[in-house]
Motif scaffolding. Structure first.
Motif, PDB file in Angstrom:
ATOM      1  N   THR A  27     -34.520 -28.410   8.054  1.00 34.30           N
ATOM      2  CA  THR A  27     -35.517 -27.230   8.540  1.00 34.30           C
ATOM      3  C   THR A  27     -34.764 -26.441   9.513  1.00 34.30           C
ATOM      4  N   ILE A  28     -34.438 -25.020   9.301  1.00 36.10           N
ATOM      5  CA  ILE A  28     -34.176 -24.186  10.329  1.00 36.10           C
ATOM      6  C   ILE A  28     -35.303 -23.285  10.584  1.00 36.10           C
ATOM      7  N   ALA A  29     -35.481 -22.770  11.629  1.00 33.95           N
ATOM      8  CA  ALA A  29     -36.582 -21.796  11.825  1.00 33.95           C
ATOM      9  C   ALA A  29     -36.529 -21.054  13.073  1.00 33.95           C
ATOM     10  N   LEU A  30     -36.862 -19.649  12.904  1.00 34.43           N
ATOM     11  CA  LEU A  30     -36.713 -18.729  14.095  1.00 34.43           C
ATOM     12  C   LEU A  30     -38.008 -19.077  15.157  1.00 34.43           C
ATOM     13  N   LYS A  31     -37.878 -18.987  16.463  1.00 37.45           N
ATOM     14  CA  LYS A  31     -38.615 -19.404  17.446  1.00 37.45           C
ATOM     15  C   LYS A  31     -39.163 -18.041  18.126  1.00 37.45           C
ATOM     16  N   ALA A  32     -40.424 -17.798  17.929  1.00 35.67           N
ATOM     17  CA  ALA A  32     -40.896 -16.293  18.520  1.00 35.67           C
ATOM     18  C   ALA A  32     -40.007 -15.517  18.146  1.00 35.67           C
ATOM     19  N   ALA A  33     -39.768 -15.202  16.839  1.00 36.48           N
ATOM     20  CA  ALA A  33     -38.976 -14.030  16.490  1.00 36.48           C
ATOM     21  C   ALA A  33     -39.464 -12.623  16.657  1.00 36.48           C
ATOM     22  N   ALA A  34     -38.682 -11.887  17.170  1.00 34.44           N
ATOM     23  CA  ALA A  34     -38.954 -10.262  17.060  1.00 34.44           C
ATOM     24  C   ALA A  34     -39.030  -9.542  15.811  1.00 34.44           C
ATOM     25  N   ALA A  35     -39.737  -8.580  15.521  1.00 33.74           N
ATOM     26  CA  ALA A  35     -39.487  -7.815  14.313  1.00 33.74           C
ATOM     27  C   ALA A  35     -37.864  -7.370  14.292  1.00 33.74           C
ATOM     28  N   GLY A  36     -37.344  -7.628  13.203  1.00 31.54           N
ATOM     29  CA  GLY A  36     -36.039  -7.411  13.013  1.00 31.54           C
ATOM     30  C   GLY A  36     -35.052  -8.266  13.159  1.00 31.54           C
ATOM     31  N   ALA A  37     -35.349  -9.453  13.705  1.00 34.51           N
ATOM     32  CA  ALA A  37     -34.710 -10.617  13.710  1.00 34.51           C
ATOM     33  C   ALA A  37     -34.226 -11.126  12.452  1.00 34.51           C
ATOM     34  N   GLU A  38     -32.853 -11.561  12.571  1.00 32.72           N
ATOM     35  CA  GLU A  38     -32.265 -11.965  11.302  1.00 32.72           C
ATOM     36  C   GLU A  38     -30.986 -12.992  11.721  1.00 32.72           C
ATOM     37  N   VAL A  39     -30.951 -14.155  11.200  1.00 33.92           N
ATOM     38  CA  VAL A  39     -30.098 -15.215  11.215  1.00 33.92           C
ATOM     39  C   VAL A  39     -29.449 -15.483   9.857  1.00 33.92           C
ATOM     40  N   THR A  40     -28.084 -15.211   9.734  1.00 29.98           N
ATOM     41  CA  THR A  40     -27.353 -15.793   8.344  1.00 29.98           C
ATOM     42  C   THR A  40     -27.107 -17.052   8.501  1.00 29.98           C
ATOM     43  N   VAL A  41     -27.248 -17.707   7.327  1.00 28.81           N
ATOM     44  CA  VAL A  41     -27.006 -19.222   7.245  1.00 28.81           C
ATOM     45  C   VAL A  41     -25.472 -19.257   6.336  1.00 28.81           C
ATOM     46  N   LYS A  42     -24.499 -19.821   6.951  1.00 30.44           N
ATOM     47  CA  LYS A  42     -23.111 -19.999   6.427  1.00 30.44           C
ATOM     48  C   LYS A  42     -22.779 -21.257   5.933  1.00 30.44           C
ATOM     49  N   LEU A  43     -22.000 -21.471   4.932  1.00 28.89           N
ATOM     50  CA  LEU A  43     -21.550 -22.867   4.478  1.00 28.89           C
ATOM     51  C   LEU A  43     -20.219 -22.744   4.659  1.00 28.89           C
ATOM     52  N   ILE A  56     -32.596 -16.189   7.419  1.00 31.47           N
ATOM     53  CA  ILE A  56     -34.042 -16.201   7.828  1.00 31.47           C
ATOM     54  C   ILE A  56     -34.252 -15.101   8.689  1.00 31.47           C
ATOM     55  N   THR A  57     -35.313 -14.329   8.658  1.00 31.59           N
ATOM     56  CA  THR A  57     -35.697 -13.170   9.398  1.00 31.59           C
ATOM     57  C   THR A  57     -36.907 -13.463   9.938  1.00 31.59           C
ATOM     58  N   ALA A  58     -37.646 -12.383  10.743  1.00 30.64           N
ATOM     59  CA  ALA A  58     -39.095 -12.481  11.131  1.00 30.64           C
ATOM     60  C   ALA A  58     -40.055 -12.664  10.033  1.00 30.64           C
ATOM     61  N   ASP A  59     -39.944 -12.000   8.746  1.00 37.57           N
ATOM     62  CA  ASP A  59     -40.724 -11.962   7.795  1.00 37.57           C
ATOM     63  C   ASP A  59     -40.555 -13.319   7.073  1.00 37.57           C
ATOM     64  N   THR A  60     -39.551 -13.853   7.069  1.00 38.59           N
ATOM     65  CA  THR A  60     -39.431 -15.428   6.277  1.00 38.59           C
ATOM     66  C   THR A  60     -38.774 -16.329   7.269  1.00 38.59           C
ATOM     67  N   PRO A  61     -39.402 -16.667   8.532  1.00 44.48           N
ATOM     68  CA  PRO A  61     -38.799 -17.279   9.306  1.00 44.48           C
ATOM     69  C   PRO A  61     -38.241 -18.864   9.403  1.00 44.48           C
ATOM     70  N   ALA A  62     -38.317 -19.410   8.088  1.00 41.22           N
ATOM     71  CA  ALA A  62     -37.834 -20.810   8.200  1.00 41.22           C
ATOM     72  C   ALA A  62     -37.201 -20.981   6.764  1.00 41.22           C
ATOM     73  N   LEU A  63     -36.284 -21.840   6.602  1.00 42.56           N
ATOM     74  CA  LEU A  63     -35.487 -22.292   5.355  1.00 42.56           C
ATOM     75  C   LEU A  63     -35.186 -23.739   5.471  1.00 42.56           C
ATOM     76  N   MET A  64     -35.079 -24.453   4.393  1.00 39.37           N
ATOM     77  CA  MET A  64     -34.753 -25.830   4.282  1.00 39.37           C
ATOM     78  C   MET A  64     -33.638 -25.839   3.878  1.00 39.37           C
ATOM     79  N   VAL A  65     -32.344 -26.702   4.326  1.00 33.73           N
ATOM     80  CA  VAL A  65     -31.226 -26.785   3.884  1.00 33.73           C
ATOM     81  C   VAL A  65     -30.922 -28.137   3.402  1.00 33.73           C
TER      82      VAL A  65
END
Length: 78
Positions: A27-43, A56-65
């Motif tokens: 599980t990956i998650a943003l920690k204390a994400a500011a509005a507009g934060a974005e991380v792309t998950v690349k394979l 994953i974004t501030a609005d959807t801050p976690a994802l299970m891989v």
């Protein structure tokens, strides 16, 4: 066990490669994400190219891989 893949920040940055083993989801998650934060998950594919498979974004801050493979997480500047 929690592990920091990217230090907190607002500049563009890539994590080191993270290997996900079959049967061991991560599980990956943003920690204390500011509005507009974005991380792309690349394979990583068999040609060593990285393909975006999620975000994953501030609005959807976690994802299970759960699919096995080598992943990289890239923070978008901003």
């Amino acid at each position: 066990m929690a592990t920091q893949l990217l230090a907190a920040g607002t500049t563009a940055a890539d994590s080191a490669d993270v290997t996900v083993v079959a049967g061991t989801p991560v599980t990956i998650a943003l920690k204390a994400a500011a509005a507009g934060a974005e991380v792309t998950v690349k394979l990583k594919d068999d040609g060593a190219a990285y393909n975006i498979v999620g975000r994953i974004t501030a609005d959807t801050p976690a994802l299970m891989v759960s699919a096995p493979g080598v992943y990289r997480f890239s923070r978008i500047a901003g």
